[in-house]
Write an enzyme that holds these catalytic residues in place. Structure first.
Site, mmCIF file in Angstrom:
data_model
loop_
_atom_site.group_PDB
_atom_site.id
_atom_site.type_symbol
_atom_site.label_atom_id
_atom_site.label_comp_id
_atom_site.label_asym_id
_atom_site.label_seq_id
_atom_site.Cartn_x
_atom_site.Cartn_y
_atom_site.Cartn_z
ATOM 1 N N GLY A 13 61.108 -36.331 30.159
ATOM 2 C CA GLY A 13 60.928 -37.648 30.752
ATOM 3 C C GLY A 13 59.652 -37.708 31.562
ATOM 4 O O GLY A 13 59.333 -36.784 32.312
ATOM 5 N N VAL A 140 61.208 -35.942 37.898
ATOM 6 C CA VAL A 140 61.671 -36.798 38.987
ATOM 7 C C VAL A 140 62.938 -36.231 39.614
ATOM 8 O O VAL A 140 63.299 -36.609 40.730
ATOM 9 C CB VAL A 140 61.928 -38.252 38.511
ATOM 10 N N ASP A 141 63.619 -35.333 38.921
ATOM 11 C CA ASP A 141 64.872 -34.774 39.431
ATOM 12 C C ASP A 141 64.664 -33.747 40.543
ATOM 13 O O ASP A 141 65.608 -33.393 41.242
ATOM 14 C CB ASP A 141 65.667 -34.122 38.297
ATOM 15 N N MET A 187 69.005 -41.457 38.868
ATOM 16 C CA MET A 187 68.970 -40.309 37.970
ATOM 17 C C MET A 187 69.347 -39.041 38.736
ATOM 18 O O MET A 187 69.232 -38.975 39.955
ATOM 19 C CB MET A 187 67.580 -40.165 37.361
ATOM 20 N N LEU A 296 62.848 -47.463 35.503
ATOM 21 C CA LEU A 296 62.047 -48.018 36.591
ATOM 22 C C LEU A 296 61.779 -46.966 37.659
ATOM 23 O O LEU A 296 60.727 -46.969 38.303
ATOM 24 C CB LEU A 296 62.765 -49.213 37.214
ATOM 25 N N GLN A 297 62.716 -46.041 37.851
ATOM 26 C CA GLN A 297 62.564 -45.013 38.879
ATOM 27 C C GLN A 297 61.365 -44.116 38.598
ATOM 28 O O GLN A 297 60.701 -43.660 39.529
ATOM 29 C CB GLN A 297 63.822 -44.142 38.936
#
Length: 417
Positions: A13, A140-141, A187, A296-297
């Site tokens: 991602g 992003v996690d 997420m 969007l995040q």
């Protein structure tokens, strides 16, 4: 000019700042007079010999990548098996690398991408092919081990905290005659870092989000509903932030979408937000609204963290330096040297220590209720969302994002597959 070509690829991602890392990689390599190719759609582009010649892009376009979200060269979710199981694929990669004089490979991704970089570094060592492989962090996690934080997380965390703060003002304004509970899904498959980031929105007692559901804490429906009811009675309304990866006590995902597994063996998740909203509505009789920001995040470049942007570019620069130094099988990681004032540096860490491991929230970052963050967590998170780095805007009021030419090089080998 150094002899050989550098191949860069993006995996998994994308984030609001992964292209900033690409920009830094290409600019750093150009500064060292090294040619850079980019594999289209990650490792699949390398297998298919679908390679982009970045020298055809102008310096201005490469600089503009730093403020453009998405993945400029495409990404993929594709996991190579062991050297023995996928031997033909590894041989194909060697053939492609050799055909295009690739001597340095940079793979920009998360846990599974670090695994690919590790395997390719092992392949190079086993075959004697002169290849240096570097893993470049992105997710992003924020679940990569070793590194203090991961480029991409800070911007997603900022977007989450701001969105929750703004939505809470909306809910508070309407609660008397309308919505009592607002559910915001973030997420986070196994790690609750983004859910925790929502906690930055809370500026005082009883402030939103009043309930955060972390993957690290087993979901107890009765306890959750009691908490929501208590908050609504006391405050008049309640904001719930839930990670997509929350689980029942027996380990089952609350919102397993039943879509099977992806290339990395991950269950298809989705819909925990509306599921909880329906639960609150049906069992407490309260009016509920919910949202699933989803992509969007990770694409909200307009609200990127300046700290995150600086991290993303720094690891790109360092990755090129490590590659040209011949430091095979390493990853540039962020090292925090001070909380106040916030200071950090980049160091090299072996990808063998990072691949296929996950960093979850420490127990000391989740408060005793299990529904909020501690002061220690806030101290960790706050520097990562600091600073603004807005993109330039066009006369029509929209961000001026760049689209590359993506000129491919001529193929020299038979078609793959």
């Amino acid at each position: 000019m150094s002899k050989g070509t550098l191949l860069y690829a993006q995996s998994g991602g994308v984030t609001a700042v992964i292209n900033a890392t690409a920009s830094a990689v290409i600019q750093a390599a150009r500064g060292r007079k090294v040619k850079v190719l980019a594999a289209r759609n990650g490792i699949l582009g390398a297998l298919r010999e679908d390679l982009v010649d970045t020298s055809k892009e102008s310096p201005a376009a490469i600089r503009a990548l730093a403020h453009t979200p998405g993945g400029a060269f495409g990404s993929c979710r594709y996991k190579l098996k062991s050297l023995e199981e996928d031997q033909p694929k590894y041989q194909r990669l060697l053939d492609v690398f050799d055909a295009h004089d690739v001597r340095w490979f940079l793979y920009n991704g998360g846990n599974d991408s670090a695994d690919t970089a590790l395997k390719l570094s092992q392949m190079a060592a086993a075959t004697g092919y002169p290849l240096t492989c570097i893993g470049v962090p992105k997710t992003v996690d924020n679940d990569l081990v070793v590194t203090d934080c991961c480029p991409g997380f800070g911007s997603a965390a900022k977007y989450t905290a701001v969105s929750v703060a703004e939505a809470a003002l909306d809910v508070a304004a309407m609660a008397d005659t309308s919505t009592k509970v607002f559910v915001y899904e973030v997420m986070g498959r196994h790690a609750g870092w983004l859910a925790a980031a929502a906690g930055l929105a809370a500026t005082g007692k009883d402030a939103a989000p009043q309930v955060i559901l972390f993957p690290e804490v087993a979901y107890d429906e009765a306890k959750f509903l009691a908490r929501v009811q208590e908050v609504v009675k006391k405050v008049g309304w309640c904001v719930v932030v839930v990670s997509e990866g929350i689980r029942h006590p027996d380990g089952r995902f609350v919102a397993d979408a039943g879509g099977g597994k992806d290339a990395f063996g991950h269950s298809q998740l989705g819909g925990v937000g509306p599921l909880l909203a329906a639960t609150v509505k049906d069992k407490l009789g309260l009016k509920v609204h919910w949202t699933v920001p989803d992509y969007l995040q990770r694409s909200a470049r307009h609200l990127a963290s300046k700290t995150d942007l600086e991290h993303a570019m720094a690891v790109g620069q360092a990755a090129v330096d490590y590659a040209l130094e011949g430091r095979n099988g390493v990853m540039p990681v962020i090292v925090r040297t001070s909380h106040k004032p916030y200071r950090w540096k980049v160091e090299a860490a072996p990808v063998a220590r990072i691949a296929n491991r996950e960093k979850t929230m420490p127990k000391g970052f989740i408060d005793r209720s299990g529904y909020g963050i501690t002061a220690a967590c806030r101290q960790y998170l706050e520097p990562l969302v600091r600073g603004e780095a807005p993109p330039p805007y066009r006369p029509d009021g929209l961000p001026d994002y760049v689209r590359l030419k993506l000129t491919t090089v001529a193929k020299k080998l038979p078609a793959y597959g």
